[in-house]
Scaffold this motif. Structure first.
Motif, PDB file in Angstrom:
ATOM      1  N   ILE A  64       0.842  -1.197   0.000  1.00 33.38           N
ATOM      2  CA  ILE A  64       0.000   0.000   0.000  1.00 33.38           C
ATOM      3  C   ILE A  64       0.877   1.247   0.000  1.00 33.38           C
ATOM      4  N   TYR A  65       0.578   2.169  -0.918  1.00 33.21           N
ATOM      5  CA  TYR A  65       1.209   3.484  -0.908  1.00 33.21           C
ATOM      6  C   TYR A  65       0.188   4.475  -0.373  1.00 33.21           C
ATOM      7  N   GLN A  66       0.565   5.216   0.656  1.00 31.36           N
ATOM      8  CA  GLN A  66      -0.321   6.185   1.283  1.00 31.36           C
ATOM      9  C   GLN A  66       0.247   7.585   1.088  1.00 31.36           C
ATOM     10  N   ASP A  67      -0.547   8.484   0.506  1.00 28.00           N
ATOM     11  CA  ASP A  67      -0.103   9.854   0.287  1.00 28.00           C
ATOM     12  C   ASP A  67      -0.883  10.780   1.213  1.00 28.00           C
ATOM     13  N   ALA A  68      -0.220  11.237   2.289  1.00 23.37           N
ATOM     14  CA  ALA A  68      -0.891  12.090   3.263  1.00 23.37           C
ATOM     15  C   ALA A  68      -1.101  13.504   2.721  1.00 23.37           C
ATOM     16  N   SER A  73      -4.730   6.574  -1.202  1.00 26.74           N
ATOM     17  CA  SER A  73      -3.909   5.378  -1.035  1.00 26.74           C
ATOM     18  C   SER A  73      -4.174   4.444  -2.201  1.00 26.74           C
ATOM     19  N   ASN A 207      -8.786   9.209   2.889  1.00 28.08           N
ATOM     20  CA  ASN A 207      -8.880   8.373   4.075  1.00 28.08           C
ATOM     21  C   ASN A 207      -8.234   9.162   5.223  1.00 28.08           C
ATOM     22  N   ARG A 210      -6.078   7.295   8.056  1.00 34.72           N
ATOM     23  CA  ARG A 210      -4.784   6.819   7.550  1.00 34.72           C
ATOM     24  C   ARG A 210      -3.859   7.996   7.260  1.00 34.72           C
ATOM     25  N   SER A 211      -4.405   9.039   6.651  1.00 36.04           N
ATOM     26  CA  SER A 211      -3.593  10.215   6.330  1.00 36.04           C
ATOM     27  C   SER A 211      -3.039  10.853   7.588  1.00 36.04           C
ATOM     28  N   VAL A 214      -0.090   8.748   8.838  1.00 35.96           N
ATOM     29  CA  VAL A 214       1.104   8.988   8.023  1.00 35.96           C
ATOM     30  C   VAL A 214       1.709  10.353   8.354  1.00 35.96           C
ATOM     31  N   ALA A 236       3.911   4.769   4.326  1.00 32.77           N
ATOM     32  CA  ALA A 236       2.603   4.208   3.996  1.00 32.77           C
ATOM     33  C   ALA A 236       2.067   3.361   5.135  1.00 32.77           C
ATOM     34  N   ASN A 238       0.798   0.139   5.955  1.00 35.99           N
ATOM     35  CA  ASN A 238       0.876  -1.172   5.316  1.00 35.99           C
ATOM     36  C   ASN A 238       0.326  -2.283   6.206  1.00 35.99           C
TER      37      ASN A 238
END
Length: 276
Positions: A64-68, A73, A207, A210-211, A214, A236, A238
């Protein structure tokens, strides 16, 4: 997965024929031919069915790649390259995931491989439909669809290098966009299309929990220093449990993940603890 060669198929068919011949025990020849034909059809059909499903199924490991910063994601294959310096979109790309095929030449436009680019959100002065109509040439194919439960405007634009498919939606009065490219020999193209389809289905916008997790990790002094040393470093979510988000700080080198550290962020208190 290797697709059986014609010789392998014929050898299997001949083997079935010999087995039937040994067991015929006096049966007349005219009854043998239909059995051989049926065995051949079943054998060939089995190879085709197995080949189809094995080729079509994503086999890579996903992360998973998460971009805050931009609030999205997405899952991507760990064997794909991750870049933040591409310019697929005029207003800049937030992130791009890609892979090159065996015949792709270095330092040239992508003609054999796959790519998923996500734009930095941008503002427009007209409606989305009007903007799309003005931005793309008349021959581009436009349609509407739902992607990850979000209504999208889809545009397929083709050139001599292949076709790029774009997806656009408005979130918080800004345009969020994705560009997908998948091109190559039939078998490669099928795998690329299947993988990019899986990635698009995993895409989630805004999200907030999650953001927030991060962002907490990104603000840690040690992580700030790490990102200075490793500009392509990634952060991220994960993994998660009922009470925690598991956040990974890492980079991808030659298809392998090099982890700086794992952090646990409490969903209730926001408290951060690190693994090592």
């Amino acid at each position: 997965m290797l697709i059986p060669k014609e010789n392998d198929i014929m050898n299997t068919i001949l083997h079935n024929f010999r087995m039937i011949k040994k067991r015929r025990n006096g049966m007349r020849t005219k009854f043998i031919f239909p059995l051989v034909l049926a065995a051949a059809i079943l054998t060939l059909g089995g190879f085709i069915i197995r080949s189809f499903f094995q080729i079509g199924r994503p086999t890579s490991r996903y992360q998973i790649y998460q971009d805050a910063t931009y609030g999205f994601s997405i899952e991507y294959p760990t064997t794909w390259e991750v870049r933040k310096d591409t310019h697929v979109f005029e207003n800049g790309d937030a992130i791009t995931f890609g892979i090159s095929g065996s015949t792709q030449k270095k330092n040239t436009e992508l003609t054999h491989g796959a790519q998923v680019a996500i734009a930095k959100p941008f503002s427009i002065k007209t409606s989305l439909s009007t903007w799309i109509q003005d931005y793309f040439p008349p021959q581009a194919t436009r349609s509407k669809m739902t992607l990850t439960k979000i209504p999208m405007d889809s545009v397929e634009h083709c050139s001599s290098l292949g076709c790029m498919i774009y997806y656009f939606t408005l979130i918080n009065n800004q345009v969020n966009a994705i560009a997908v490219f998948a091109q190559g020999p039939d078998r490669d193209k099928m795998v690329y299309e299947n993988t990019t389809s899986y990635m698009l289905k995993s895409l989630q916008f805004n999200n907030d929990e999650r953001s927030s997790a991060v962002s907490k990790i990104k603000a840690l002094p040690e992580v700030i220093e790490y990102l200075k040393r490793v500009p392509k470093g990634l952060i991220a979510v994960n993994g998660e449990s009922d009470n925690l988000f598991m956040v990974q700080v890492y980079e991808v080198k030659n298809g392998h993940t090099a982890t700086f550290n794992w952090y646990n962020v409490s969903k209730t208190t926001g408290e951060v603890t690190k693994e090592f």
